[in-house]
Motif scaffolding. Sequence first.
Motif, PDB file in Angstrom:
ATOM      1  N   LEU A 198       0.815  -1.193  -0.055  1.00  0.00           N
ATOM      2  CA  LEU A 198       0.041   0.021  -0.069  1.00  0.00           C
ATOM      3  C   LEU A 198       0.848   1.287   0.152  1.00  0.00           C
ATOM      4  O   LEU A 198       2.163   1.171   0.299  1.00  0.00           O
ATOM      5  N   ALA A 199       0.481   2.269  -0.401  1.00  0.00           N
ATOM      6  CA  ALA A 199       0.916   3.704  -0.373  1.00  0.00           C
ATOM      7  C   ALA A 199       0.068   4.718  -0.234  1.00  0.00           C
ATOM      8  O   ALA A 199      -1.052   4.889  -0.502  1.00  0.00           O
ATOM      9  N   VAL A 200       0.714   5.783   0.387  1.00  0.00           N
ATOM     10  CA  VAL A 200       0.177   7.081   0.763  1.00  0.00           C
ATOM     11  C   VAL A 200       1.125   8.261   0.366  1.00  0.00           C
ATOM     12  O   VAL A 200       2.327   8.135   0.616  1.00  0.00           O
ATOM     13  N   SER A 201       0.956   8.968  -0.657  1.00  0.00           N
ATOM     14  CA  SER A 201       1.864   9.763  -1.290  1.00  0.00           C
ATOM     15  C   SER A 201       2.694  10.701  -0.356  1.00  0.00           C
ATOM     16  O   SER A 201       3.641  10.687  -0.220  1.00  0.00           O
ATOM     17  N   VAL A 225       3.736  -0.020   3.857  1.00  0.00           N
ATOM     18  CA  VAL A 225       2.948   1.111   3.414  1.00  0.00           C
ATOM     19  C   VAL A 225       4.135   2.116   2.945  1.00  0.00           C
ATOM     20  O   VAL A 225       5.112   2.503   3.988  1.00  0.00           O
ATOM     21  N   GLN A 226       4.123   2.389   1.762  1.00  0.00           N
ATOM     22  CA  GLN A 226       5.240   3.231   1.184  1.00  0.00           C
ATOM     23  C   GLN A 226       4.712   4.622   1.272  1.00  0.00           C
ATOM     24  O   GLN A 226       3.635   4.882   1.036  1.00  0.00           O
ATOM     25  N   VAL A 227       5.466   5.891   1.982  1.00  0.00           N
ATOM     26  CA  VAL A 227       5.053   7.124   2.344  1.00  0.00           C
ATOM     27  C   VAL A 227       6.087   7.994   2.009  1.00  0.00           C
ATOM     28  O   VAL A 227       7.201   7.713   2.580  1.00  0.00           O
ATOM     29  N   HIS A 228       6.135   9.201   1.185  1.00  0.00           N
ATOM     30  CA  HIS A 228       7.034   9.936   1.074  1.00  0.00           C
ATOM     31  C   HIS A 228       6.897  10.764   2.423  1.00  0.00           C
ATOM     32  O   HIS A 228       6.184  11.595   2.791  1.00  0.00           O
ATOM     33  N   ALA A 264       9.824   6.915   2.180  1.00  0.00           N
ATOM     34  CA  ALA A 264      10.536   7.495   1.284  1.00  0.00           C
ATOM     35  C   ALA A 264      11.308   8.575   1.455  1.00  0.00           C
ATOM     36  O   ALA A 264      10.662   9.514   1.826  1.00  0.00           O
ATOM     37  N   HIS A 265      12.774   8.650   1.148  1.00  0.00           N
ATOM     38  CA  HIS A 265      13.499   9.812   1.275  1.00  0.00           C
ATOM     39  C   HIS A 265      13.853   9.882   2.731  1.00  0.00           C
ATOM     40  O   HIS A 265      15.102   9.793   2.833  1.00  0.00           O
TER      41      HIS A 265
END
Length: 476
Positions: A198-201, A225-228, A264-265
């Motif tokens: 899953l991902a949330v921008s 869950v991928q989140v920037h 992320a980042h």
Amino acid sequence: MMHTLNPESLEDGTRLLLPELLLLPEGPVRDHAVVVADGRFHAVGPARLLCDRYPHLSPVPLHGQLLMPGFVDAHHHLTQSFGTSLAFGEPSEIFRRVWLPLEGALDEESAYLAAKLACLEALRGGFTTVTDAGTRAPVDTDVLAAAARDTGIRCVLGLVCNDLSPEGKTAVDTGTVLAGAEKHLSRYTGADLVHPTLAVSIPEVATERTLRTTGRMAAEAGTVVQVHVNEHLAAVERSLVQHGMRPLEYLHAVGAVGPQLLAAHATLLTPGELGLLRDSGAAVSYNPVASAWKGNAVARAGAMAEQGIRFGLGTDGTRGDAFRLVDAAEFAQRLTHGLADGDPSCGGGWTWLDHGTRLSAEAVGLGGATGEVVEGRAADFLLLDITGPEMRPSWDTPWELVRLAGRDQITATVVAGRLCLWRGWPRSWDGPELVERAAEVGQRVVEEAPITRTHPVSTHHRPFRGRASESRGERA
């Protein structure tokens, strides 16, 4: 009977491979072999032992070849490949002006071509796994899954679960979003190469309920869950204005930080936020090339490694070259911290290889599945030609792989025991035809998308900069 190295020798059923050098988790070794069967490393050990144990298998000598695990890209945007160089020279937050308009202009055909082009580039660059952070294109995510399957690459596939607009207003019904998330996680049960996540921008585009529930769902499914998170100064300021907290602090406050989080980042972290990551078991995708090209800072990956914070290496879709990525990962740490601290090692070559392979796999939820040459793991590996001047004579293979190796040395790219590329191109489908078709469609998509850049392409920008310099000289 002894085989000579050719693509056919890597395509036959069960294989006993004897590379000149084998990269194991503990380091490179000679006189070792692997048995590949049913898509996995069936056996790994001393060559003489395995040849005695499997007398019915004809050994395949791989003279001048290093067999190493394939790299795992911990952060990618597969449907942005048509516009990669549009981001060159642009300020940090380009998602509003470039990526959202570009992805919004994609249909099923163009999204498939963009994703397949990105997958081919990744395979050519030594990645056997890519982690897509979720597309904003108006297409079913299975379009991306199909592109990955058709190239043969392993794909950690994100589904965007945003239910708020960037302004914090309701954009999609939360129940609908969560139902879609549950369907996505169950959709690829038993799939060979596609692993749903899953991902949330960004944290500001999801409700507290969605942030908490997607985290719980991912944890129960054994995925992420991928989140920037804390990527740019603008992102941090936006969160402070909206929530009174920095992005990672806000995620923690609503109960969305845990081992299931892939941040992320994470370039702009306070000491306290580093502590949050460490204590929660959350993971980070360290994207050093993206930091250099469009960032405000470099993630403190060296400090993360020392503190036991989990992280993998990601390209952010910048360029699909794994060897340039590990070089950039070490180089960025050296420039930002190593030089000032008088640290000539900066973690050593093995640090960046580990975080580009097995530890990257662990960060994206594939720990124990891929990323290392170990019995029982998926046979996702590279054969690297080490006969050239870059690697001869050899004194320190891990450092040489980080600083000297290049994708032009990759002889073969193998995923789940299947030969995907031989000397940079697929054998079972037409790679050059894809590139030409993608270039044609990509040109049309970019021309039709309402993209806004701060300055034109470099060939047009250069004369403008020259005139500006002349004007300053006249004023002086």
